[in-house]
Write an enzyme that holds these catalytic residues in place. Structure first.
Site, PDB file in Angstrom:
ATOM      1  N   CYS A  84       0.866  -1.174   0.000  1.00  0.00           N
ATOM      2  CA  CYS A  84       0.000   0.000   0.000  1.00  0.00           C
ATOM      3  C   CYS A  84       0.907   1.230   0.000  1.00  0.00           C
ATOM      4  CB  CYS A  84      -0.862  -0.037   1.262  1.00  0.00           C
ATOM      5  SG  CYS A  84      -1.836   1.443   1.537  1.00  0.00           S
ATOM      6  N   CYS A 141      -0.951   3.973  -6.459  1.00  0.00           N
ATOM      7  CA  CYS A 141      -1.779   3.302  -5.448  1.00  0.00           C
ATOM      8  C   CYS A 141      -1.965   1.877  -5.961  1.00  0.00           C
ATOM      9  CB  CYS A 141      -3.124   4.022  -5.326  1.00  0.00           C
ATOM     10  SG  CYS A 141      -4.402   3.090  -4.440  1.00  0.00           S
TER      11      CYS A 141
HETATM   12  N1  DGL Z   1      -3.928   0.585  -1.943  1.00  0.00           N
HETATM   13  C1  DGL Z   1      -3.532   1.706  -1.203  1.00  0.00           C
HETATM   14  C2  DGL Z   1      -2.384   2.475  -1.777  1.00  0.00           C
HETATM   15  O1  DGL Z   1      -1.561   1.896  -2.455  1.00  0.00           O
HETATM   16  C3  DGL Z   1      -4.510   2.443  -0.360  1.00  0.00           C
HETATM   17  C4  DGL Z   1      -5.781   2.894  -0.949  1.00  0.00           C
HETATM   18  C5  DGL Z   1      -6.696   3.451   0.111  1.00  0.00           C
HETATM   19  O2  DGL Z   1      -7.034   2.700   1.024  1.00  0.00           O
HETATM   20  O3  DGL Z   1      -7.056   4.629   0.032  1.00  0.00           O
HETATM   21  O4  DGL Z   1      -2.233   3.642  -1.563  1.00  0.00           O
END
Ligand code: DGL
Length: 262
Positions: A74, A184
């Site tokens: 993430c 993301c």
């Molecule tokens: N998948 C996540 C990222 O890479 C987070 C997305 C979220 O929960 O807002 O930032």
């Protein structure tokens, strides 16, 4: 810590599956414990403190599952929390950050667009990444608050997602961006729609393969690669609706799995 222990991977939801599937392909003998912190998603509009507390809570759970390393799959959690995680736990952490460096190398127009959560784009580590690029390349950022919800809802087909993608992408293309960074991990699930909207002259950069390679390098360096020859198992946990998580995995993981509540 034993080399036969599993690798822990977490995200606020299903974004990290884009990294987990690359880890699975690269390291077929490794066991994987994946946690979707779905009850607290999205992270992208939360405070630093909230994301840090969630990162600690999820890591505590992964440690209780005896993991030998943790992949913070993430961008939002990596850019806000990975330093604190490394300071608090003894296991190695591998994180993910927007692929600005490869994007800058790729760009011919000198304009790179970055799609990411609002939180990632205001972190010190993102600012440092963006400031480190050559002076003749411009970084244009675009927070995409609705995209994670769209992806969590599995609205991933072109006709369902193209409108929203266009809303975020168009201003970057108008600025002259010829390279778009998926900052993301969720957005990898929409890479085909993003590429379709951007058109053939725009490159899409995402980092899940690089992260999987880094996981392997790190395990090798620490002497933590499994010597098992049979296929590793996958364990999936969520603190959201398990029914929905099961549906998400049926669509995105590509082989039957069972899920647990954490
Ligand atoms: N998948 C996540 C990222 O890479 C987070 C997305 C979220 O929960 O807002 O930032």
């Amino acid at each position: 810590m034993t080399y036969r222990a599993p690798i822990g991977i977490f995200d606020s939801g299903i974004g990290g599956l884009s990294i987990a599937s690359k880890v699975r392909a690269l390291l077929p003998g490794e066991d994987i414990v994946y946690v979707a912190d779905s009850g607290h998603a999205p992270y992208g509009d939360r405070s630093d403190q909230y994301i840090l507390e969630r990162s600690f809570a999820v890591t505590d759970f992964l440690i209780s599952r005896n993991v030998k390393a943790v992949v913070v799959a993430c961008n939002t959690a990596t850019t806000t929390s990975i330093a604190a995680l490394r300071a608090r736990y003894a296991v190695p952490f591998i994180g993910v950050e927007p692929g600005i460096k490869p994007a800058v190398l790729n760009s011919r127009s000198g304009v790179v667009g970055v799609l990411a959560t609002a939180k990632t784009l205001v972190t010190d580590s993102f600012t440092a990444l963006a400031n480190a690029v050559a002076a003749n390349v411009r970084i244009e950022i675009m927070p995409c608050p609705e995209l994670v919800l769209q992806i969590e809802a599995l609205k991933l087909d072109h006709h369902e997602a193209a409108g929203l993608v266009k809303k975020y992408l168009q201003p970057l293309l108008e600025q002259g961006a010829d390279t778009i960074v998926l900052g993301c991990t969720h957005y990898a699930h929409l890479a085909h729609v993003i590429a379709g909207v951007a058109g053939p002259n725009v490159s899409i950069v995402s980092t899940e393969t690089a992260v999987a390679n880094e996981v392997r390098r790190r395990l090798e360096r620490e002497g933590l690669v499994t010597n098992k020859v049979q296929a590793g198992f996958d364990e999936f946990w969520s603190n959201g609706s398990l029914e929905h998580f099961q549906r998400q995995l049926d669509r995105l993981w590509g082989r039957p799995v069972t899920v647990g509540q954490f």
